[in-house]
Design a protein around this motif. Sequence first.
Motif, PDB file in Angstrom:
ATOM      1  N   VAL A 268       1.159  -1.185   0.091  1.00  0.00           N
ATOM      2  CA  VAL A 268      -0.035  -0.007   0.135  1.00  0.00           C
ATOM      3  C   VAL A 268       1.020   1.104  -0.062  1.00  0.00           C
ATOM      4  CG1 VAL A 268      -1.635   1.196   0.914  1.00  0.00           C
ATOM      5  CG2 VAL A 268      -1.671  -1.155   1.230  1.00  0.00           C
ATOM      6  N   LEU A 269       0.893   2.063  -0.954  1.00  0.00           N
ATOM      7  CA  LEU A 269       2.015   3.026  -1.278  1.00  0.00           C
ATOM      8  C   LEU A 269       1.318   4.339  -1.368  1.00  0.00           C
ATOM      9  CD1 LEU A 269       4.789   3.688  -1.924  1.00  0.00           C
ATOM     10  CD2 LEU A 269       4.477   3.532  -4.304  1.00  0.00           C
ATOM     11  N   SER A 270       1.611   5.397  -0.762  1.00  0.00           N
ATOM     12  CA  SER A 270       0.853   6.767  -0.890  1.00  0.00           C
ATOM     13  C   SER A 270       1.518   7.419  -1.984  1.00  0.00           C
ATOM     14  CB  SER A 270       1.110   7.513   0.248  1.00  0.00           C
ATOM     15  OG  SER A 270       0.703   8.818   0.249  1.00  0.00           O
ATOM     16  N   ALA A 271       0.612   8.188  -2.911  1.00  0.00           N
ATOM     17  CA  ALA A 271       1.101   8.930  -3.962  1.00  0.00           C
ATOM     18  C   ALA A 271       1.746  10.282  -3.609  1.00  0.00           C
ATOM     19  CB  ALA A 271      -0.215   9.228  -4.872  1.00  0.00           C
ATOM     20  N   LEU A 272       1.741  10.452  -2.339  1.00  0.00           N
ATOM     21  CA  LEU A 272       2.316  11.815  -1.788  1.00  0.00           C
ATOM     22  C   LEU A 272       3.876  11.867  -1.722  1.00  0.00           C
ATOM     23  CD1 LEU A 272      -0.070  12.575   1.402  1.00  0.00           C
ATOM     24  CD2 LEU A 272       0.191  13.856  -1.006  1.00  0.00           C
ATOM     25  N   GLY A 273       4.575  10.513  -1.726  1.00  0.00           N
ATOM     26  CA  GLY A 273       5.856  10.261  -1.584  1.00  0.00           C
ATOM     27  C   GLY A 273       6.715  10.884  -2.558  1.00  0.00           C
ATOM     28  N   ASP A 274       7.865  11.133  -2.289  1.00  0.00           N
ATOM     29  CA  ASP A 274       8.827  11.600  -3.370  1.00  0.00           C
ATOM     30  C   ASP A 274       9.298  10.493  -4.459  1.00  0.00           C
ATOM     31  OD1 ASP A 274      11.536  13.033  -4.198  1.00  0.00           O
ATOM     32  OD2 ASP A 274      12.223  11.271  -3.644  1.00  0.00           O
ATOM     33  N   ALA A 275       9.440  10.472  -5.432  1.00  0.00           N
ATOM     34  CA  ALA A 275       9.445   9.411  -6.552  1.00  0.00           C
ATOM     35  C   ALA A 275      10.646   8.485  -6.460  1.00  0.00           C
ATOM     36  CB  ALA A 275       9.632   9.992  -7.877  1.00  0.00           C
ATOM     37  N   ASP A 276      11.693   9.322  -5.838  1.00  0.00           N
ATOM     38  CA  ASP A 276      12.791   8.407  -5.383  1.00  0.00           C
ATOM     39  C   ASP A 276      12.922   7.550  -4.013  1.00  0.00           C
ATOM     40  OD1 ASP A 276      14.481   9.504  -7.502  1.00  0.00           O
ATOM     41  OD2 ASP A 276      15.354  11.185  -6.355  1.00  0.00           O
ATOM     42  N   VAL A 277      12.097   8.047  -2.990  1.00  0.00           N
ATOM     43  CA  VAL A 277      11.988   7.303  -2.246  1.00  0.00           C
ATOM     44  C   VAL A 277      11.007   6.175  -2.180  1.00  0.00           C
ATOM     45  CG1 VAL A 277      10.818   7.484   0.553  1.00  0.00           C
ATOM     46  CG2 VAL A 277      12.392   9.278  -0.627  1.00  0.00           C
ATOM     47  N   ALA A 295      -2.314   2.046  -4.808  1.00  0.00           N
ATOM     48  CA  ALA A 295      -1.889   3.424  -4.683  1.00  0.00           C
ATOM     49  C   ALA A 295      -3.154   4.216  -3.909  1.00  0.00           C
ATOM     50  CB  ALA A 295      -1.593   4.173  -5.784  1.00  0.00           C
ATOM     51  N   THR A 296      -2.597   5.099  -2.843  1.00  0.00           N
ATOM     52  CA  THR A 296      -3.314   5.836  -1.957  1.00  0.00           C
ATOM     53  C   THR A 296      -3.097   7.204  -1.998  1.00  0.00           C
ATOM     54  OG1 THR A 296      -2.205   5.429   0.090  1.00  0.00           O
ATOM     55  CG2 THR A 296      -3.961   3.818  -0.544  1.00  0.00           C
ATOM     56  N   GLN A 297      -4.119   8.117  -1.240  1.00  0.00           N
ATOM     57  CA  GLN A 297      -3.815   9.560  -1.251  1.00  0.00           C
ATOM     58  C   GLN A 297      -3.824  10.331  -2.581  1.00  0.00           C
ATOM     59  OE1 GLN A 297      -0.765   9.517   1.722  1.00  0.00           O
ATOM     60  NE2 GLN A 297      -2.334   9.847   3.220  1.00  0.00           N
TER      61      GLN A 297
END
Length: 365
Positions: A268-277, A295-297
């Motif tokens: 479960v991955l937030s779309a808010l994250g930095d692309a590299d992280v 994908a969330t948020q």
Amino acid sequence: MTDAIVQVRAALGDDAIIVSSHENDRGSIEVTAAVETAPQVNSDAGNRQDAGGLEHRLEQMLRARLQAPAASAAETSPSAGAPIVPFDRSTIGAALEAHAVPSALRNDLLVSAIALDRGDAIAALAGALEARLGFEPLPVRPQAPVMAIGLPGAGKTVTLAKLAARAVVDGAPVDIVTTDTVRTGAVAQGEAYAQLIGVHLRRAESIDALSLLLDEGNPSEGTVGDRSHRPCFIDTASVNPFDRDEFAALHRLTQNARIAAGVEPVLVLSALGDADVSREAAIEFARLGARRIVATQLDIARRIGPVLAAADASGLAIAQISVTPYLARGLAQMNAYVCARMILNDSAAAAATPAPMTRHAGQRP
């Protein structure tokens, strides 16, 4: 989607719960909704008969929608009557950049879209996305238990509840298990969601306890079997994949769960994250046996680039997306064509558009 919400409320009332939504092969939004019906003690026989007939018809409609085959990732061409965006390489490039797609991936997708020029930017970009990335929605009744894993704040618990709600509406008895028994309020949050869909939350305080709970659902002791008759959804504590001790503990949990019952870890991955992280984290979680991303948020991020970068780097397929933290809005299935329409939303007519997402999140335009 906004029109669909209005229709659901008009048909079922303000208490209706939207369990899931997806884009069909005609380019329209299909919504599965349910409403809890309580017996009316003081109603007359005629009203009870009408209510029973209505409930039966609604149940048939919901089951038919859920059992219908979902739009395939291969369906990347617009259907008849779907909006067509004239092909323009600068339009596609600008849209990919606006969605924060990293430059290397953006350039590769643009080159592929140019090679696939079909006169329609959406179809060309969809073809490029399908060639580069995987799209594999989770079924309503997963054959293997689904274990949600991910970074802190990604929305694992509500995502798991949404997946469980789909199975409940489909008529399946489900198991919801949490291994997140230490974090303050984690169990209470899980119990609140479980209560909303009429399911009892089970706790697993240790790896051994989880294995015992999973064994209870197997066809025979010591056998990993098909759990689609009784889907199982497992919540876990958030971890920092770059912390050796935390990640090692999650690795032991997932490995034992896979041995006990063939559990599928789902990131479960937030779309808010930095692309590299996001890329680096997805690579680490893929080492645990994860094959898919939910994908969330996206209502807050309004950009899917970090998710695409994570899927590209890790080889994980994009399964579903969530555009709201609320259980009532469910999850939307993803395929290459839906993703292309989302990216080119400024030029395309709008189902699955970031604008309604923003309004539902209470954000200012």
